[in-house]
Design a protein around this motif. Structure first.
Motif, PDB file in Angstrom:
ATOM      1  N   LEU A  72      53.224  80.927  24.817  1.00  0.00           N
ATOM      2  CA  LEU A  72      53.022  82.362  24.591  1.00  0.00           C
ATOM      3  C   LEU A  72      54.032  83.186  25.386  1.00  0.00           C
ATOM      4  O   LEU A  72      54.639  84.124  24.860  1.00  0.00           O
ATOM      5  CB  LEU A  72      51.591  82.729  25.017  1.00  0.00           C
ATOM      6  CG  LEU A  72      51.110  84.131  24.661  1.00  0.00           C
ATOM      7  CD1 LEU A  72      50.880  84.247  23.163  1.00  0.00           C
ATOM      8  CD2 LEU A  72      49.824  84.470  25.402  1.00  0.00           C
ATOM      9  N   PHE A  73      54.252  82.814  26.672  1.00  0.00           N
ATOM     10  CA  PHE A  73      55.209  83.552  27.509  1.00  0.00           C
ATOM     11  C   PHE A  73      56.613  83.491  26.916  1.00  0.00           C
ATOM     12  O   PHE A  73      57.290  84.510  26.799  1.00  0.00           O
ATOM     13  CB  PHE A  73      55.236  82.984  28.940  1.00  0.00           C
ATOM     14  CG  PHE A  73      54.060  83.411  29.779  1.00  0.00           C
ATOM     15  CD1 PHE A  73      53.606  84.728  29.742  1.00  0.00           C
ATOM     16  CD2 PHE A  73      53.425  82.508  30.623  1.00  0.00           C
ATOM     17  CE1 PHE A  73      52.521  85.121  30.526  1.00  0.00           C
ATOM     18  CE2 PHE A  73      52.355  82.893  31.406  1.00  0.00           C
ATOM     19  CZ  PHE A  73      51.900  84.203  31.361  1.00  0.00           C
ATOM     20  N   ILE A  74      57.045  82.276  26.557  1.00  0.00           N
ATOM     21  CA  ILE A  74      58.399  82.142  25.982  1.00  0.00           C
ATOM     22  C   ILE A  74      58.532  83.055  24.779  1.00  0.00           C
ATOM     23  O   ILE A  74      59.511  83.799  24.632  1.00  0.00           O
ATOM     24  CB  ILE A  74      58.672  80.685  25.560  1.00  0.00           C
ATOM     25  CG1 ILE A  74      58.612  79.752  26.761  1.00  0.00           C
ATOM     26  CG2 ILE A  74      60.036  80.585  24.874  1.00  0.00           C
ATOM     27  CD1 ILE A  74      58.866  78.301  26.403  1.00  0.00           C
ATOM     28  N   VAL A  94      59.649  81.510  34.671  1.00  0.00           N
ATOM     29  CA  VAL A  94      60.567  80.508  34.130  1.00  0.00           C
ATOM     30  C   VAL A  94      60.833  80.763  32.643  1.00  0.00           C
ATOM     31  O   VAL A  94      61.962  80.577  32.153  1.00  0.00           O
ATOM     32  CB  VAL A  94      59.983  79.103  34.369  1.00  0.00           C
ATOM     33  CG1 VAL A  94      60.709  78.077  33.540  1.00  0.00           C
ATOM     34  CG2 VAL A  94      60.080  78.750  35.849  1.00  0.00           C
ATOM     35  N   SER A  95      59.792  81.220  31.910  1.00  0.00           N
ATOM     36  CA  SER A  95      59.977  81.527  30.494  1.00  0.00           C
ATOM     37  C   SER A  95      61.027  82.613  30.327  1.00  0.00           C
ATOM     38  O   SER A  95      61.876  82.545  29.431  1.00  0.00           O
ATOM     39  CB  SER A  95      58.660  82.001  29.873  1.00  0.00           C
ATOM     40  OG  SER A  95      57.699  80.991  29.931  1.00  0.00           O
ATOM     41  N   ASP A  96      60.957  83.619  31.213  1.00  0.00           N
ATOM     42  CA  ASP A  96      61.936  84.699  31.178  1.00  0.00           C
ATOM     43  C   ASP A  96      63.336  84.133  31.365  1.00  0.00           C
ATOM     44  O   ASP A  96      64.257  84.408  30.588  1.00  0.00           O
ATOM     45  CB  ASP A  96      61.586  85.700  32.294  1.00  0.00           C
ATOM     46  CG  ASP A  96      62.453  86.951  32.234  1.00  0.00           C
ATOM     47  OD1 ASP A  96      63.154  87.124  31.221  1.00  0.00           O
ATOM     48  OD2 ASP A  96      62.425  87.733  33.192  1.00  0.00           O
ATOM     49  N   ALA A 117      50.684  79.599  36.167  1.00  0.00           N
ATOM     50  CA  ALA A 117      50.819  80.595  35.106  1.00  0.00           C
ATOM     51  C   ALA A 117      51.885  81.613  35.477  1.00  0.00           C
ATOM     52  O   ALA A 117      52.746  81.958  34.650  1.00  0.00           O
ATOM     53  CB  ALA A 117      49.481  81.288  34.856  1.00  0.00           C
ATOM     54  N   ALA A 118      51.846  82.058  36.754  1.00  0.00           N
ATOM     55  CA  ALA A 118      52.869  83.009  37.203  1.00  0.00           C
ATOM     56  C   ALA A 118      54.248  82.361  37.124  1.00  0.00           C
ATOM     57  O   ALA A 118      55.219  82.961  36.635  1.00  0.00           O
ATOM     58  CB  ALA A 118      52.566  83.455  38.622  1.00  0.00           C
ATOM     59  N   GLY A 119      54.326  81.110  37.580  1.00  0.00           N
ATOM     60  CA  GLY A 119      55.600  80.387  37.498  1.00  0.00           C
ATOM     61  C   GLY A 119      56.080  80.281  36.063  1.00  0.00           C
ATOM     62  O   GLY A 119      57.261  80.518  35.766  1.00  0.00           O
TER      63      GLY A 119
END
Lengths: 379, 379, 379
Positions: B89-91, B247-249, B241-243
């Protein structure tokens, strides 16, 4: 396949069915050769060469089987795969030399349709009317069906790309060659497995074995036919292959004027006429088996053929057509051929998973074949 | 998953596999963070962040499982569904912020293709070569497969409408949002049932449970691993989750120059690179299970993932992208993505209903994956 | 179908459910007739005539069954096939007279979708919530499903040709008529087989038997309802058929102003409103059966309807529309209708082969139906 039900009555090493096919092939080949050079209208040379192709295809198959028996079951599989589709390969190559790409593409798909709709339909009708509901519930049939649908799907990737993915425009040939290489690799990778299983009793799907061979092997285990000596098998193979090469040439030459005379489109000629001529003997075998209430075997034979076309014949033609400098064949089929074959393959899988066949299912398959053929009348 | 076969050797509450994944995730995350801000070429930050994403995804999954165990199996299901796909989802969200809609659409479909063709193919090849024909004949597998094909079909309605129904032109976004709401409703409606079944022994399809969780749960019933205290599980979840968010960013930032350097199209990047990075750990698990001759479990894990993507990830992204003011994502996928995913889903159902897997089927699936990926090379 | 669970409580030859339907049909028909000629807005005549159509359809079905019983099971099959779809036929003919080709095409496909997605979905949800997982594992269901997919495939050949095969452009009508003849031939060829099987206990798929009849026959074998004398059955048939003819006319006349008032597109009106009104009673029967935990029967009833539409109703309408000089109907459906019906048929076959139904599957089918209907809102 008369030797499957009655003791073989033949002359020397030839069974009765061998003799009928051999004499028929000889007569028709000579006839086709004469009419190919003597002016004799459009119809006669076409009919004679079509008949000769069909019977020579059977002689090639019989020679390969006899030859394979000398070298054990392993070699049979390899030989059958390599040589079993020889006549269809010759016709396609001559047609490509004549620039008839549409005919060849339609014949490849038509061969699959003829097996999965026409022959399967006829075998269900004949078997169902004679024996009622027939069972098809074997793991072998399911496995072959799944492998067939996977292989045909792979074969269709270039068509789907050309239809659906505009950025790949102009790369149809590249993608067709890549696909052909992948399909041939799958075929060769699958061979050892198919050979290993060949020996075991519960033989699985063998991606490379010829249709007639599966039947004949089974037939022979019941009523062992006479064996040909090695020199005879080799000689028959060379002679019938050479004959098939010549006759295929005449057949393709006779096809064009016949199409013009009867106003038949290239697509219809390939889809119906070439496809049926190239598979005639196999087709009769499938229907005979269903009539003998051996529905499982009939089904295996019929459903194995599209697998061979997708894994061997189609990719081989793509690669040969580019390397031999013929009109290049791609795997980008016209959209209606793609849809028709996808439909036929899908329905064949459903029928396999159904586990039973009725003559009404057969009649519906025949109706579907007739309608698809009709839609290609307007080429 | 080493604790499934050997007694867990770890430190404190961490099993050995926990430790490997944790240390790897830490090292790669730090590395990715450094290279994200220090000039270091195009390749290194991309590779490091891709690796970090894959391992952090696994840490998130492990934390969710540990946390869920505190609240009973019911809560686990809900938590897994809500948080299991967090890294993907983050990516997708960062990619949408960067305007890479094509990448996100291709990654969603690519994730399904990677599961149903690449991972399933690899697990069949590995399992088949080690153990011969493997059986897949469970009601659970069939039910999941049917639910998956139904959900993916619903997800594809906006695409089919856009392609086939000109009067609906201009309403793609509306129909995508309606479809997303329907899919999310189906997911929430299915949750209680999935929780109820969670407790029974013959667990059916659970539309919301994460892939790794299914495996780990089963694994734990055999060789119970160490439990994390509540504070640790919560802390690890928040940290990972924060990581994953950071990292996705970095991964998305590194993706664009990498695409330019290697002349990779957006579609290919999404379909192959993002899809594989986002699912790497799950994929390894599926193949490991097949190698352990636990084909049924491997299959359940692999086939459950497309279900989650269709019921949760894709609709959630559509709704978040419009509400958060990112580049809006619709469910109108490019035509070749639609055809590819339809083909993959169809073949997966046939394979489920076949009831057996062979390595040749696996090889054909791999061939098909390679060909579809190749066709997207020209993006 | 109250007589299936409790002893029939009725008056004279009429069971209680007969009476409810008869009185309802009478009241609504009179109401529809009055409002058709007395100015009464757009809504009231539309609702009344829709209700009258639905109930008269049920009276026609009951009369045919009672009549058939006089002549033995063979005649019942033929009569049901010939007369069972009479009300739907009337509506379609009046709509074609009014030039509403889009409505008729959408209603034909909509009738299939309503059965395979809406009614099947509702019956799974109702049955699943009341009785948990329900089994569907009969040869009869599989055989019907396979025959249905084959018939629908044949019905779609003209559409596929029009979409995919440009050389056949301009021959849509010819190909539609050929297809209709083939479908009707298949239907008549299948009749004797369906009659023969009618007598045997393990009845297979009967391509021509009406849905309600299958249920009622089964119901009667459990709790034999009262029989109507011959004169009554004949009289009721003539009266209800005549009533259906008039009411269909009023329904179509009321449809156009109602569409205009509520801004409903022709496609949506046909797909949803006409399709549901024409099948309302059959639909209720399917859901009632599922609620009674007779999932197999519910499934047979529901899946048999698309078979009838493809083999009888659609081809008959094509041939009648051309011979009666109405707006000619072809089998060239708009692309989204083709895709929707292909999807629905495919999913129904998967569900049949799954062998079990859950309420979550039902919910997903309902979601899919809602989404397809929504996409046709923009007609």
């Amino acid at each position: 396949m008369t030797n499957t039900t009655a003791p073989a009555v033949g002359i020397g090493p030839f069974s009765r069915s061998d003799l009928i096919v051999l004499i028929g092939a000889l007569v028709l080949t000579v006839g086709a050769g004469v009419t190919a050079f003597v002016p004799s209208g459009q119809v006669v040379p076409f009919v004679l060469s079509a008949g000769a192709v069909a019977l020579l295809a059977s002689v090639v198959g019989r020679s390969v089987d006899q030859l394979g028996d000398r070298f054990g079951p392993g070699a049979t599989g390899v030989l059958q795969s390599a040589l079993g589709n020889l006549p269809e390969l010759f016709i396609a190559l001559f047609a490509l030399r004549a620039g008839l790409v549409t005919v060849v593409q339609a014949a490849l798909i038509g061969s699959i349709l003829a097996n999965l709709l026409l022959v399967l339909g006829l075998s269900f009708v004949v078997g169902g009317l004679k024996h009622g509901v027939q069972r098809l519930d074997s793991h072998r049939a399911r496995e072959t069906a799944v492998l067939m649908v996977l292989s045909v799907a792979a074969m269709l990737v270039p068509s789907l790309t050309a239809l659906m993915h505009t950025p790949a425009e102009g790369h149809e040939t590249t993608l067709s060659v890549i696909t052909s290489v992948v399909l041939l690799v799958l075929f060769f990778v699958g061979l050892p497995g198919s050979l290993r299983r060949h020996r075991s009793s519960d033989a699985g799907a063998r991606p490379g074995s010829s249709d007639e061979a599966v039947v004949r092997e089974e037939a022979e285990s019941e009523a062992e036919g006479p064996h040909w000596p090695l020199w005879l098998a080799l000689g028959m193979l060379v002679a019938s292959a050479a004959g098939a090469a010549f006759v295929s040439d005449w057949f393709v030459r006779a096809l064009e004027p016949a199409m013009a005379t009867f106003h038949i489109s290239e697509a219809f000629a390939g889809l119906v006429i070439v496809a049926i001529a190239g598979n005639a003997v196999e087709n009769v075998v499938g229907i005979q088996l269903a009539a003998q209430n051996r529905a499982e075997y009939a089904f295996s034979v019929i459903i194995n053929s599209p697998l061979q076309i997708a894994l061997v014949l189609a990719p081989l033609l793509v690669i040969l057509s580019t390397t031999l400098g013929l009109t290049p064949l791609t795997l980008v089929f016209p959209p209606m051929l793609v849809v028709s074959v996808a439909l036929a393959v899908l329905l064949a899988v459903f029928i396999t998973f159904d586990g039973e066949s009725t003559w009404m299912e057969g009649a519906t398959l025949l109706g579907l074949y007739a309608l698809i053929a009709a839609s290609f009348w307007w080429g």
